[in-house]
Write a protein that holds these residues in place. Sequence first.
Motif, PDB file in Angstrom:
ATOM      1  N   THR A  15       0.832  -1.203   0.000  1.00 32.75           N
ATOM      2  CA  THR A  15       0.000   0.000   0.000  1.00 32.75           C
ATOM      3  C   THR A  15       0.865   1.252   0.000  1.00 32.75           C
ATOM      4  N   GLY A  16       1.744   1.393  -0.975  1.00 31.16           N
ATOM      5  CA  GLY A  16       2.604   2.569  -1.041  1.00 31.16           C
ATOM      6  C   GLY A  16       2.104   3.569  -2.059  1.00 31.16           C
ATOM      7  N   GLY A  17       2.682   4.750  -2.019  1.00 34.03           N
ATOM      8  CA  GLY A  17       2.388   5.754  -3.025  1.00 34.03           C
ATOM      9  C   GLY A  17       3.014   5.368  -4.359  1.00 34.03           C
ATOM     10  N   GLU A  18       2.685   6.127  -5.411  1.00 32.30           N
ATOM     11  CA  GLU A  18       3.154   5.791  -6.753  1.00 32.30           C
ATOM     12  C   GLU A  18       4.682   5.744  -6.839  1.00 32.30           C
ATOM     13  N   THR A  21       6.270   2.967  -4.752  1.00 31.60           N
ATOM     14  CA  THR A  21       5.999   1.646  -5.316  1.00 31.60           C
ATOM     15  C   THR A  21       6.844   1.392  -6.560  1.00 31.60           C
ATOM     16  N   LEU A  22       6.946   2.384  -7.451  1.00 34.44           N
ATOM     17  CA  LEU A  22       7.790   2.226  -8.639  1.00 34.44           C
ATOM     18  C   LEU A  22       9.244   1.982  -8.238  1.00 34.44           C
ATOM     19  N   ARG A  23       9.732   2.773  -7.293  1.00 31.03           N
ATOM     20  CA  ARG A  23      11.107   2.638  -6.809  1.00 31.03           C
ATOM     21  C   ARG A  23      11.332   1.239  -6.224  1.00 31.03           C
ATOM     22  N   ALA A  24      10.380   0.777  -5.436  1.00 30.35           N
ATOM     23  CA  ALA A  24      10.524  -0.530  -4.786  1.00 30.35           C
ATOM     24  C   ALA A  24      10.467  -1.673  -5.802  1.00 30.35           C
ATOM     25  N   VAL A 113      23.352   1.712 -11.398  1.00 27.53           N
ATOM     26  CA  VAL A 113      22.165   1.656 -10.538  1.00 27.53           C
ATOM     27  C   VAL A 113      22.219   2.808  -9.525  1.00 27.53           C
ATOM     28  N   GLU A 114      23.391   3.067  -8.957  1.00 30.02           N
ATOM     29  CA  GLU A 114      23.521   4.168  -7.999  1.00 30.02           C
ATOM     30  C   GLU A 114      23.274   5.518  -8.662  1.00 30.02           C
ATOM     31  N   HIS A 115      23.786   5.708  -9.876  1.00 36.12           N
ATOM     32  CA  HIS A 115      23.488   6.941 -10.625  1.00 36.12           C
ATOM     33  C   HIS A 115      21.979   7.068 -10.825  1.00 36.12           C
ATOM     34  N   ALA A 116      21.347   5.977 -11.233  1.00 36.40           N
ATOM     35  CA  ALA A 116      19.908   5.988 -11.499  1.00 36.40           C
ATOM     36  C   ALA A 116      19.127   6.338 -10.234  1.00 36.40           C
ATOM     37  N   ARG A 117      19.503   5.734  -9.118  1.00 36.67           N
ATOM     38  CA  ARG A 117      18.816   6.023  -7.849  1.00 36.67           C
ATOM     39  C   ARG A 117      18.967   7.492  -7.475  1.00 36.67           C
ATOM     40  N   ARG A 118      20.163   8.030  -7.647  1.00 35.43           N
ATOM     41  CA  ARG A 118      20.420   9.439  -7.323  1.00 35.43           C
ATOM     42  C   ARG A 118      19.569  10.348  -8.205  1.00 35.43           C
ATOM     43  N   ARG A 142       8.396   8.872 -14.885  1.00 32.06           N
ATOM     44  CA  ARG A 142       7.420   7.808 -14.630  1.00 32.06           C
ATOM     45  C   ARG A 142       7.525   6.724 -15.707  1.00 32.06           C
ATOM     46  N   LEU A 143       7.530   7.150 -16.982  1.00 30.98           N
ATOM     47  CA  LEU A 143       7.652   6.187 -18.078  1.00 30.98           C
ATOM     48  C   LEU A 143       8.984   5.443 -17.991  1.00 30.98           C
ATOM     49  N   VAL A 144      10.064   6.162 -17.685  1.00 31.78           N
ATOM     50  CA  VAL A 144      11.382   5.534 -17.592  1.00 31.78           C
ATOM     51  C   VAL A 144      11.380   4.452 -16.519  1.00 31.78           C
ATOM     52  N   MET A 145      10.821   4.756 -15.361  1.00 32.39           N
ATOM     53  CA  MET A 145      10.798   3.755 -14.290  1.00 32.39           C
ATOM     54  C   MET A 145       9.956   2.547 -14.677  1.00 32.39           C
ATOM     55  N   LEU A 146       8.812   2.796 -15.299  1.00 36.58           N
ATOM     56  CA  LEU A 146       7.980   1.676 -15.754  1.00 36.58           C
ATOM     57  C   LEU A 146       8.689   0.873 -16.842  1.00 36.58           C
TER      58      LEU A 146
END
Length: 172
Positions: A15-18, A21-24, A113-118, A142-146
């Motif tokens: 039950t997370g926010g958008e 949830t995408l990040r997770a 991955v670290e660059h992406a997270r930052r 949003r599209l990139v994460m999806l």
Amino acid sequence: MGMDTGDGRVAPPLTGGERETLRAYLDFHRGTLAMKCAGLTDEQLRQRSSPPSTLTLLGLVRHLAEVERTWFRRVIDGEDVPLVWSPEGDYQAAYDTTGADRAEAFAVWEAEVEHARRIEREARSLDVTGYQPRWKAEVSLRLVMLHLIHEYARHNGHADLLREAIDGEVGA
């Protein structure tokens, strides 16, 4: 935050926010790729275990490093950086693991991955956009994460089959 799955990954929240949830989900899929490669030798990671395909686990790690680099650094952040394994921009080059080793591939993947997270953390919202030259279009974070979740999910299916053929290890 999600629950520990017992295999080194954290399950996405129910039950997370958008954005959370995408990040997770993206991190869960990143963890799945790492799990599929765990405990294997360089030779096993380079093994073409589903003939006639030339796909290998090490090739997937290298490819996904390029995917992370392209979508987050080049598209969203607008960085002018070449591909890691092909200055000419050939995305297929990452799949060629001749002379490649785990240490280099994982170091590059983890750095990307670290660059992406930052980049994702620093973005003011999922509506931030960047230019994707191959599509000749602006795309949202949003599209990139999806897209990355989709890319990892598809390739983790390949990784599952490759791993099973190498040593019989199954499970996601």
